[in-house]
Design a protein around this motif. Structure first.
Motif, PDB file in Angstrom:
ATOM      1  N   MET A   1       0.853  -1.177   0.000  1.00 18.15           N
ATOM      2  CA  MET A   1       0.000   0.000   0.000  1.00 18.15           C
ATOM      3  C   MET A   1       0.899   1.241   0.000  1.00 18.15           C
ATOM      4  O   MET A   1       1.807   1.353   0.809  1.00 18.15           O
ATOM      5  CB  MET A   1      -0.905  -0.025   1.240  1.00 18.15           C
ATOM      6  CG  MET A   1      -1.837   1.161   1.326  1.00 18.15           C
ATOM      7  SD  MET A   1      -2.954   1.116   2.746  1.00 18.15           S
ATOM      8  CE  MET A   1      -4.203   0.022   2.147  1.00 18.15           C
ATOM      9  N   GLU A   5      -2.366   5.893  -0.670  1.00 20.80           N
ATOM     10  CA  GLU A   5      -3.459   4.946  -0.438  1.00 20.80           C
ATOM     11  C   GLU A   5      -3.705   4.754   1.052  1.00 20.80           C
ATOM     12  O   GLU A   5      -4.852   4.634   1.491  1.00 20.80           O
ATOM     13  CB  GLU A   5      -3.148   3.610  -1.105  1.00 20.80           C
ATOM     14  CG  GLU A   5      -3.232   3.666  -2.613  1.00 20.80           C
ATOM     15  CD  GLU A   5      -2.688   2.402  -3.277  1.00 20.80           C
ATOM     16  OE1 GLU A   5      -2.081   1.553  -2.581  1.00 20.80           O
ATOM     17  OE2 GLU A   5      -2.856   2.282  -4.488  1.00 20.80           O
ATOM     18  N   SER A   9      -7.172   5.626   2.837  1.00 18.06           N
ATOM     19  CA  SER A   9      -7.966   4.582   3.493  1.00 18.06           C
ATOM     20  C   SER A   9      -8.443   5.006   4.889  1.00 18.06           C
ATOM     21  O   SER A   9      -9.419   4.474   5.394  1.00 18.06           O
ATOM     22  CB  SER A   9      -7.169   3.282   3.589  1.00 18.06           C
ATOM     23  OG  SER A   9      -6.117   3.410   4.515  1.00 18.06           O
ATOM     24  N   ARG A  23      -5.638  13.794  -6.358  1.00 24.07           N
ATOM     25  CA  ARG A  23      -4.517  12.972  -5.887  1.00 24.07           C
ATOM     26  C   ARG A  23      -3.167  13.600  -6.227  1.00 24.07           C
ATOM     27  O   ARG A  23      -2.249  13.580  -5.423  1.00 24.07           O
ATOM     28  CB  ARG A  23      -4.620  11.587  -6.501  1.00 24.07           C
ATOM     29  CG  ARG A  23      -3.535  10.628  -6.069  1.00 24.07           C
ATOM     30  CD  ARG A  23      -3.764   9.287  -6.673  1.00 24.07           C
ATOM     31  NE  ARG A  23      -5.012   8.760  -6.145  1.00 24.07           N
ATOM     32  CZ  ARG A  23      -5.263   7.488  -5.937  1.00 24.07           C
ATOM     33  NH1 ARG A  23      -4.358   6.598  -6.211  1.00 24.07           N
ATOM     34  NH2 ARG A  23      -6.412   7.091  -5.455  1.00 24.07           N
TER      35      ARG A  23
END
Length: 177
Positions: A1, A5, A9, A23
């Motif tokens: 990951m 990310e 999350s 992003r």
């Protein structure tokens, strides 16, 4: 990951959707935070030692070091899906935009020191250092950051070239399949 990310999350909706949409800006901000630490670390190391009488020169050197770190991180992470120019051409454009941003970054510090005279003996050492930090590391850096993001997206890592590069990669994958 990946780092992004992992951050995403743990981020609640609807903020997560906004961050995913932006992003690239999030990655640019993380690179900016990293180079902020590099910039200020080098600046204060120089300013409080060998360049004590030349804070603007110390800041310029610190910005140059941070800019080299920024190129590597932005090229390999923030804007890795963009670009497509030859590396030397891309690097030249990156450093031209960054050179202009150095001037943008130094203007508030120069005004603080040499126009407003927020330096010893006119003010206390604490006031001088606070003025230097606010003008050089907050105001100057924010102005330069906005200029760099705009310039990098517009000229250094344009999306049109990145799309062309991604399309060529897909075409090669289709012909090899």
């Amino acid at each position: 990951m990946t780092v992004v990310e992992s951050v995403l999350s743990h981020t609640p909706e609807p903020l997560r959707s906004v961050l995913i949409k932006h992003r690239e800006l999030l990655k640019f901000g993380i690179v900016g935070g990293t180079t902020f630490v590099v910039d200020n670390g080098v600046w204060y190391l120089l300013k409080l030692s060998v360049l004590e009488d030349k804070p603007t020169t110390a800041k310029a050197i610190a910005i140059i070091v941070a800019t080299i770190v920024s190129y590597i991180l932005n090229r390999e992470w923030s804007f890795r899906t963009r670009g497509g120019r030859e590396r030397h051409h891309e690097a030249a454009l990156f450093f031209v935009i960054s050179g202009l941003a150095v001037a943008v970054n130094l203007i508030p510090l120069w005004v603080s020191r040499y126009v407003l005279h927020l330096e010893l003996p006119n003010v206390s050492r604490f006031a001088q250092e606070l003025a230097d930090f606010v003008s050089g590391s907050i105001i100057g850096m924010l102005l330069a950051m906005v200029f760099r993001f705009w310039g990098f997206k517009r000229w250094v890592f344009p999306d049109e070239l990145g799309k062309r590069r991604r399309d060529l990669s897909r075409d090669e994958a289709d012909t090899n399949a």
